[in-house]
Scaffold this motif. Structure first.
Motif: not given
Ligand SMILES: Nc1ncnc2c1ncn2[C@@H]1O[C@H](COP(=O)(O)OP(=O)(O)OP(=O)(O)O)[C@@H](O)[C@H]1O
Ligand SMILES: Cc1ncc(COP(=O)(O)O)c(N)n1
Length: 259
Positions: A72-76, A99-102, A131-132
Motif C-alpha cells: 500500500d506504500a513503499v519506503k526507500i 505512496h512512495i517515500v524516499v 516520490a510522493q
C-alpha cells in the motif's frame, strides 16, 4: 491489513535500515515486507563494512513481493549505487507503485558514506521524481540543492529548489543542531512547519529511517501527507523521549514504542 514495503539496507545493530523500518511498521499495526539493497556490518559506533546485493537479485526480490503481496506504500532508504537505484525506479514504474517515500540516505550518523559519490545524480534523476515525498536531513538537503543551510529561511529556500526536480513534496528535517527539531513540509507550493521540541538524547541512530517509515504507514492507511508527517513526528518524539540506551556510541531508538 495494510502493507508497507521497505527497500533499504540491513543494519546489523538493529537501529537503522530495514530493522528500524520493520519495527516501526509493526509498531503502527501494519504488515512489513522488505527488499534488502545491502548488508552492512555496523553498530552504534560506526559502519565497518558494506556488501551490496546485485541489481538482478534486488529485481528478483521486488518481483517476488509485487507479484504476491502488493504494498500500500513503499519506503526507500539506503541504496548505495546507481545501478541499484535504477532497478528500483524501473520496478516501481513497472508495478505502478503508490505512496512512495524516499529517504535520501547519504551518510550515516556515524559519518560513513552510504551512497556512492556518483549515485547522487541517479538518485535525483530517476528515483526522487517518483516520490510522493522525500525526507532529506540538513546535510542531505545541502547536497541536493548545493547550498549551505544555516537557518529556517535557508530551509524554505532549499525546499523550493529541491521541488524543482520532483513532482512530490519535500520534508526538510530539522535537528542536527540547526533548530529545535522543527521540520519543514513543502507541498504544492505551500510551506507547513511541523515543530518539535529538541530532546536531549544522544541515541538518535535511525531517527530518519524511523520517521520516513512512520510517514509511509500513514500514507498506507489513506491519511493525507500532512497528517502522516504530523503523526510520524509525534511517533519519533515519543521514541526519543523513551530514551533507550544501548551500545557505546549513538544508540538506537525504542522502535517498539507503541503509538
Ligand atoms: N534531538 C532531537 N530531539 C527531537 N527530535 C529530533 C532530534 N533529533 C532529530 N529529531 C527529529 O527526528 C527526525 C529525523 O531527523 P534527523 O535529522 O535525525 O534525520 P536523519 O539524520 O536522516 O536520521 P538518521 O540518523 O536515521 O540518518 C526529524 O523529525 C527530526 O526533527
Ligand atoms: C542500513 C542503514 N541505513 C540507514 C542508515 C542511516 O541511519 P543513521 O544516520 O542513524 O546512521 C544506516 N546507518 N544504516
Amino acid at each position: 491489513m495494510k502493507t508497507v514495503l521497505t527497500i533499504a539496507g540491513s543494519d546489523s545493530s538493529g537501529g537503522a535500515g530495514i530493522q528500524a523500518d520493520i519495527k516501526t511498521i509493526t509498531a503502527h499495526g501494519l504488515y512489513a515486507m522488505s527488499a534488502i539493497t545491502a548488508l552492512t556490518a555496523q553498530n552504534t559506533t560506526g559502519v565497518y563494512g558494506i556488501m551490496e546485493v546485485t541489481p538482478e537479485f534486488l529485481a528478483n526480490q521486488l518481483d517476488c513481493i509485487f507479484k504476491d503481496i502488493y504494498p500500500d506504500a513503499v519506503k526507500i532508504g539506503m541504496v548505495s549505487s546507481a545501478a541499484l537505484i535504477e532497478v528500483i525506479a524501473d520496478k516501481l514504474k513497472e508495478y505502478k507503485a503508490a505512496h512512495i517515500v524516499v529517504d535520501p540516505v547519504m551518510v550515516s550518523t556515524s559519518g560513513s558514506r552510504l551512497l556512492a559519490e556518483d549515485a547522487s545524480k541517479t538518485l535525483i534523476k530517476t528515483l526522487i521524481p517518483l516520490a510522493q515525498v522525500i525526507t532529506p536531513n540538513i546535510p542531505e538537503t545541502e547536497v541536493l540543492c548545493k547550498m549551505d543551510i544555516k537557518n529556517a529561511g535557508d530551509m524554505e529556500q532549499a525546499a523550493v529548489k529541491i521541488a524543482e526536480f520532483t513532482k512530490g513534496a519535500v520534508l526538510v528535517k530539522g535537528g542536527h543542531d540547526l533548530n529545535d527539531a522543527n521540520d519543514l513540509l513543502y507541498e504544492a507550493g505551500t510551506f507547513e512547519w511541523i515543530n518539535g521540541e529538541r530532546i536531549e538524547n544522544p541515541n538518535t541512530h535511525g531517527t530518519g529511517c524511523t520517521l520516513s517509515s512512520a510517514i509511509a504507514c500513514g500514507l498506507a492507511k489513506g491519511d493525507t501527507l500532512s497528517d502522516s508527517v504530523k503523526a510520524a513526528k509525534e511517533y519519533i518524539s515519543g521514541a526519543l523521549r523513551a530514551g533507550l540506551n544501548l551500545g557505546h556510541g549513538s544508540g538506537p531508538l525504542n522502535h517498539m514504542f507503541r503509538i
